[in-house]
Design a protein around this motif. Structure first.
Motif, PDB file in Angstrom:
ATOM      1  N   UNK A 241      95.361 -52.883  36.075  1.00  0.00           N
ATOM      2  CA  UNK A 241      95.059 -51.606  35.445  1.00  0.00           C
ATOM      3  C   UNK A 241      94.462 -51.216  35.090  1.00  0.00           C
ATOM      4  N   UNK A 242      94.892 -49.646  35.836  1.00  0.00           N
ATOM      5  CA  UNK A 242      93.613 -48.012  35.614  1.00  0.00           C
ATOM      6  C   UNK A 242      93.942 -47.452  34.390  1.00  0.00           C
ATOM      7  N   UNK A 243      92.410 -47.729  33.505  1.00  0.00           N
ATOM      8  CA  UNK A 243      92.611 -47.349  32.027  1.00  0.00           C
ATOM      9  C   UNK A 243      91.516 -47.224  31.756  1.00  0.00           C
ATOM     10  N   UNK A 244      90.644 -47.352  30.806  1.00  0.00           N
ATOM     11  CA  UNK A 244      89.444 -47.474  29.918  1.00  0.00           C
ATOM     12  C   UNK A 244      90.075 -48.626  29.684  1.00  0.00           C
ATOM     13  N   UNK A 245      88.981 -49.331  29.397  1.00  0.00           N
ATOM     14  CA  UNK A 245      88.811 -50.542  28.827  1.00  0.00           C
ATOM     15  C   UNK A 245      89.594 -51.104  27.760  1.00  0.00           C
ATOM     16  N   UNK A 246      88.727 -50.323  27.120  1.00  0.00           N
ATOM     17  CA  UNK A 246      89.058 -50.070  24.534  1.00  0.00           C
ATOM     18  C   UNK A 246      90.603 -49.488  25.010  1.00  0.00           C
ATOM     19  N   UNK A 247      91.195 -48.870  25.916  1.00  0.00           N
ATOM     20  CA  UNK A 247      92.269 -48.738  25.221  1.00  0.00           C
ATOM     21  C   UNK A 247      93.038 -49.508  25.876  1.00  0.00           C
ATOM     22  N   UNK A 248      93.085 -49.892  26.658  1.00  0.00           N
ATOM     23  CA  UNK A 248      94.110 -50.700  27.444  1.00  0.00           C
ATOM     24  C   UNK A 248      93.859 -52.204  26.440  1.00  0.00           C
TER      25      UNK A 248
ATOM     26  N   UNK B 226      86.405 -61.609  29.733  1.00  0.00           N
ATOM     27  CA  UNK B 226      85.050 -61.290  30.319  1.00  0.00           C
ATOM     28  C   UNK B 226      84.567 -59.676  31.044  1.00  0.00           C
ATOM     29  N   UNK B 227      83.938 -58.592  30.420  1.00  0.00           N
ATOM     30  CA  UNK B 227      83.550 -58.168  30.034  1.00  0.00           C
ATOM     31  C   UNK B 227      82.313 -57.776  31.519  1.00  0.00           C
TER      32      UNK B 227
ATOM     33  N   UNK C 259      84.985 -50.997  23.482  1.00  0.00           N
ATOM     34  CA  UNK C 259      85.198 -52.378  24.655  1.00  0.00           C
ATOM     35  C   UNK C 259      84.841 -53.946  23.063  1.00  0.00           C
ATOM     36  N   UNK C 260      83.618 -53.915  23.281  1.00  0.00           N
ATOM     37  CA  UNK C 260      83.345 -55.381  22.833  1.00  0.00           C
ATOM     38  C   UNK C 260      83.724 -54.813  21.224  1.00  0.00           C
TER      39      UNK C 260
END
Length: 386
Positions: free
Chosen positions: A254-261, A274-275, A286-287
């Motif tokens: 997935x190509x996206x900002x982590x928190x948006x995904x 796992x960050x 994200x966290x």
């Protein structure tokens, strides 16, 4: 049985008869847990395992006999000076094995075929079988599925509709929890004439591992996540790094900002996050979200200095101390890891220890059980006045 569904489903498609031996209960130390299975077809081909090698020979013979006489049997294997050499169960535990023939033309064949097909497709399904009870009920089975809106069941226990319904309801509860266990049914004998025990095997889709950060450490973690049976997603906001060429083992990229995904994807109580980004602009939003989700594990990579700085930033955006206590950071167990592969192993070890309740301590010299006692799976009493 459902733990080897893919192979058994192929056997069904080929029209093979077979007998399947399934671990019903474990007491003390034993290498396999309830639900583990070994199957033998009419040609003598075997697949699966019930004991990691300890009693396979004896169980193989029971399967062969069940194929010949069509009888369902429950057999107990335990350690003693005599039988240790006979069947090899020298680990000190006791295991109960249910052996069921699955032959063409029998009523339960349809139930087993449907259960195996569902499990092989990765769908949620639970099959309930009589482990102890009246002889006329042995081998009968009920299947419940986890599909939305499916409240029915397939199969039955020899003309006892109340028993069918109650077992189906309890099997669905175990399926919803993703658990395999034993039901003690009708302790007062009012449902089918005498008490019985029902083995319920659940098969649920693989748990999710979501790895954030398309770095070399992530590549190793994706590989070990697949090895452990997770459905692995790799997410990174940078399309030049998040590619199938760099992460061929990932189930999805997935190509996206982590928190948006993370906001839009599905997670549950088995999901591990796992960050590995160790970049504040990714980590903090994200966290902040991850630590408020009911997931199994949240770990974040970084040095102790990075960890302290990240915790400060998280507090500034409203993350509570209770939420921070859920964060495994720096991520992984202390194995002295240096390479990406060693680091991935340390992360995976922490995930397994968290999932199974392990301490992470060396077993050498430690007075802790090697195999947790699985006897707690025998448990739920239904249809009883008690």
């Amino acid at each position: 049985m459902l733990d080897i569904a893919e192979e058994l489903n192929r056997w069904v498609g080929q029209g093979r008869d077979f007998a399947v031996a399934t671990v019903v209960a474990v007491t003390g130390s034993a290498p396999r847990q309830p639900g583990a299975a070994l199957a033998v077809d009419a040609a003598g081909t075997a697949v699966g395992s019930v004991s990691g090698g300890c009693v396979e020979g004896a169980v193989y013979d029971l399967c062969t006999q069940a194929l010949q006489d069509g009888e369902t049997v429950l057999e107990r294997f335990g350690y003693s000076d005599d039988d240790a050499f006979a069947v090899g169960l020298t680990c000190g535990g006791i295991i109960d094995i249910l052996v069921t023939p699955v032959r063409a033309g029998t009523p339960q064949r349809e139930v087993f075929e449907a259960a195996l097909a569902a499990a092989a497709r990765g769908e949620a399904a639970a099959v309930a079988r009589i482990a102890e009870g009246p002889a006329e009920l042995k081998g009968s089975a009920v299947l419940v599925r986890g599909e939305a809106g499916d409240d029915g069941f397939l199969g039955g226990f020899g003309g006892h509709p109340e028993l069918d319904r109650m077992v189906a309801e309890e099997a669905r509860a175990l399926l919803d929890a993703g658990k395999t266990g034993v039901l003690e049914v009708g302790a007062d004998g009012r449902l089918c004439g005498e008490p019985l025990k029902v083995l319920v095997e659940s098969s649920v889709p693989p748990p999710r591992m979501i790895v954030f950060g398309a770095i070399d450490f992530a590549s190793a973690l994706v590989r070990i996540g697949k090895f452990l049976g997770y459905h692995v997603t790799l997410c990174d906001a940078r399309p030049v790094f998040a590619t199938k060429q760099r992460f061929p083992e990932a189930d999805e990229i997935v190509v996206d900002w982590p928190h948006r995904y993370l906001e839009r994807t599905g997670t549950d109580g088995r999901t591990v996050l796992c960050v590995l980004t160790h970049d504040a602009k990714f980590d903090v939003p994200l966290l902040r979200l991850a630590l408020r989700l009911p997931v199994a594990y949240v770990g974040a990579m970084g040095s102790r200095k990075t960890h302290e700085d990240r915790n400060r930033r998280l507090r500034e955006v409203g993350v509570t101390e209770l939420e921070l206590a859920r964060l495994r950071s720096p991520i992984g167990l202390d194995l002295g890891a240096r390479s990406p592969e060693e680091t991935a192993l340390s992360i995976a070890a922490e995930i397994v220890a968290n999932r199974r309740g392990g301490s992470g301590a060396a077993l050498t010299g430690a007075h802790i059980p090697i195999h947790p006692d699985a006897s707690t799976t025998v448990a739920r009493r239904i249809g009883s006045v008690a």
